[in-house]
Design a protein around this motif. Structure first.
Motif, mmCIF file in Angstrom:
data_model
loop_
_atom_site.group_PDB
_atom_site.id
_atom_site.type_symbol
_atom_site.label_atom_id
_atom_site.label_comp_id
_atom_site.label_asym_id
_atom_site.label_seq_id
_atom_site.Cartn_x
_atom_site.Cartn_y
_atom_site.Cartn_z
ATOM 1 N N GLY A 1 0.696 -1.067 0.093
ATOM 2 C CA GLY A 1 -0.035 0.002 -0.023
ATOM 3 C C GLY A 1 0.723 1.384 0.070
ATOM 4 O O GLY A 1 0.306 2.256 -0.182
ATOM 5 N N GLY A 2 2.186 1.168 0.231
ATOM 6 C CA GLY A 2 3.003 2.045 0.458
ATOM 7 C C GLY A 2 3.640 2.647 -1.121
ATOM 8 O O GLY A 2 3.044 2.250 -2.124
ATOM 9 N N SER A 3 4.470 3.705 -1.057
ATOM 10 C CA SER A 3 4.721 4.388 -2.245
ATOM 11 C C SER A 3 6.428 4.355 -2.216
ATOM 12 O O SER A 3 7.086 4.386 -1.134
ATOM 13 N N LEU A 4 6.792 4.387 -3.666
ATOM 14 C CA LEU A 4 8.396 4.697 -3.604
ATOM 15 C C LEU A 4 8.504 5.440 -4.919
ATOM 16 O O LEU A 4 7.772 5.218 -5.879
ATOM 17 N N ARG A 5 9.675 6.098 -5.037
ATOM 18 C CA ARG A 5 9.851 6.771 -6.339
ATOM 19 C C ARG A 5 11.341 6.465 -6.732
ATOM 20 O O ARG A 5 12.363 6.637 -6.151
ATOM 21 N N LEU A 6 11.193 5.692 -7.838
ATOM 22 C CA LEU A 6 12.735 5.327 -8.412
ATOM 23 C C LEU A 6 13.259 6.464 -9.454
ATOM 24 O O LEU A 6 12.469 6.956 -9.955
ATOM 25 N N SER A 7 14.500 6.744 -9.121
ATOM 26 C CA SER A 7 15.470 7.472 -10.336
ATOM 27 C C SER A 7 16.305 6.924 -11.083
ATOM 28 O O SER A 7 16.768 5.789 -10.732
ATOM 29 N N CYS A 8 16.377 7.209 -12.516
ATOM 30 C CA CYS A 8 17.419 6.916 -13.168
ATOM 31 C C CYS A 8 18.161 7.954 -13.812
ATOM 32 O O CYS A 8 17.750 8.750 -14.807
ATOM 33 N N ALA A 9 19.626 8.400 -13.332
ATOM 34 C CA ALA A 9 20.267 9.247 -14.008
ATOM 35 C C ALA A 9 21.145 8.671 -15.079
ATOM 36 O O ALA A 9 21.758 7.921 -15.054
ATOM 37 N N ALA A 10 20.978 9.588 -16.278
ATOM 38 C CA ALA A 10 21.596 9.081 -17.546
ATOM 39 C C ALA A 10 22.973 10.174 -17.499
ATOM 40 O O ALA A 10 22.851 11.392 -17.431
ATOM 41 N N LEU B 1 1.765 -0.229 -3.670
ATOM 42 C CA LEU B 1 2.671 -1.221 -3.965
ATOM 43 C C LEU B 1 2.111 -2.503 -3.242
ATOM 44 O O LEU B 1 1.055 -2.490 -2.321
ATOM 45 N N LYS B 2 2.303 -3.603 -4.080
ATOM 46 C CA LYS B 2 1.791 -4.958 -3.717
ATOM 47 C C LYS B 2 3.083 -5.839 -3.567
ATOM 48 O O LYS B 2 4.011 -5.527 -4.134
ATOM 49 N N PRO B 3 2.815 -6.816 -2.565
ATOM 50 C CA PRO B 3 3.992 -7.865 -2.604
ATOM 51 C C PRO B 3 4.580 -8.356 -3.901
ATOM 52 O O PRO B 3 5.672 -8.544 -3.936
ATOM 53 N N GLU B 4 3.604 -8.319 -4.870
ATOM 54 C CA GLU B 4 4.017 -8.922 -6.219
ATOM 55 C C GLU B 4 4.811 -8.052 -6.994
ATOM 56 O O GLU B 4 5.203 -8.241 -8.134
ATOM 57 N N ASP B 5 5.046 -6.689 -6.544
ATOM 58 C CA ASP B 5 5.895 -5.891 -7.097
ATOM 59 C C ASP B 5 7.383 -5.924 -6.769
ATOM 60 O O ASP B 5 8.241 -5.278 -7.154
ATOM 61 N N THR B 6 7.572 -6.780 -5.703
ATOM 62 C CA THR B 6 9.070 -6.893 -5.415
ATOM 63 C C THR B 6 9.841 -7.610 -6.454
ATOM 64 O O THR B 6 9.294 -8.545 -6.835
ATOM 65 N N ALA B 7 10.953 -7.061 -6.669
ATOM 66 C CA ALA B 7 11.832 -7.318 -7.747
ATOM 67 C C ALA B 7 12.994 -6.288 -7.840
ATOM 68 O O ALA B 7 13.095 -5.415 -7.076
ATOM 69 N N VAL B 8 14.046 -6.563 -8.576
ATOM 70 C CA VAL B 8 15.115 -5.817 -8.872
ATOM 71 C C VAL B 8 14.570 -4.942 -10.266
ATOM 72 O O VAL B 8 14.111 -5.628 -10.966
ATOM 73 N N TYR B 9 14.736 -3.707 -10.046
ATOM 74 C CA TYR B 9 14.062 -2.719 -11.291
ATOM 75 C C TYR B 9 15.474 -2.355 -11.908
ATOM 76 O O TYR B 9 16.244 -1.714 -11.273
ATOM 77 N N TYR B 10 15.119 -2.333 -13.147
ATOM 78 C CA TYR B 10 16.221 -1.837 -14.086
ATOM 79 C C TYR B 10 15.509 -0.727 -14.906
ATOM 80 O O TYR B 10 14.552 -0.741 -15.503
#
Length: 124
Positions: free
Chosen positions: A15-24, A86-95
């Motif tokens: 139920g929570g949130s995260l923000r991923l960043s990708c610097a190029a 977010l759900k438990p099934e969103d657990t992963a390494v994000y690329y």
């Protein structure tokens, strides 16, 4: 050459949130499309979201549609993935990945540069 560095992963409750960043770096950022993929333990890497060079066109996997938002800030050479509900099934390494040739947005083989990945863990 394009160098990509992800950040922002971590542990969050369902139920929570995260923000991923990708610097190029290494090439003019607004000249190529970008995408997010993820790989859960024991599973193949899968498409999550894609954004065009301008940010005007986006695509999402059905599993994240309505919960995740992809965006980019071209002057900052950075792409983001806002992840809500977010759900438990969103657990992963994000690329994050760069598509400098304009291939199929959902096909990882059409992305030619990749970051090292950032772990996202969602607890139930």
């Amino acid at each position: 050459q394009v160098q990509l560095v992800e950040s922002g992963g971590g542990l969050v409750q369902a139920g929570g949130s995260l923000r991923l960043s990708c610097a190029a770096s290494g090439r003019t950022f607004n000249s190529f499309a970008m995408g997010w993929f993820r790989q859960a333990p024991g599973k193949d890497r899968e498409f999550v979201a894609h954004i065009s060079w301008s940010g005007g066109t986006t695509y999402y996997a059905d599993s994240v549609k309505g919960r995740f938002t992809i965006s980019r800030d071209n002057p900052k050479s950075t792409m983001y993935l806002q992840m809500n509900s977010l759900k438990p099934e969103d657990t992963a390494v994000y690329y994050c990945a760069a598509d400098t040739y304009g291939g199929a947005y959902y096909n990882e083989l059409d992305y030619d540069y990749w970051g090292q990945g950032t772990q996202v863990t969602v607890s139930s």
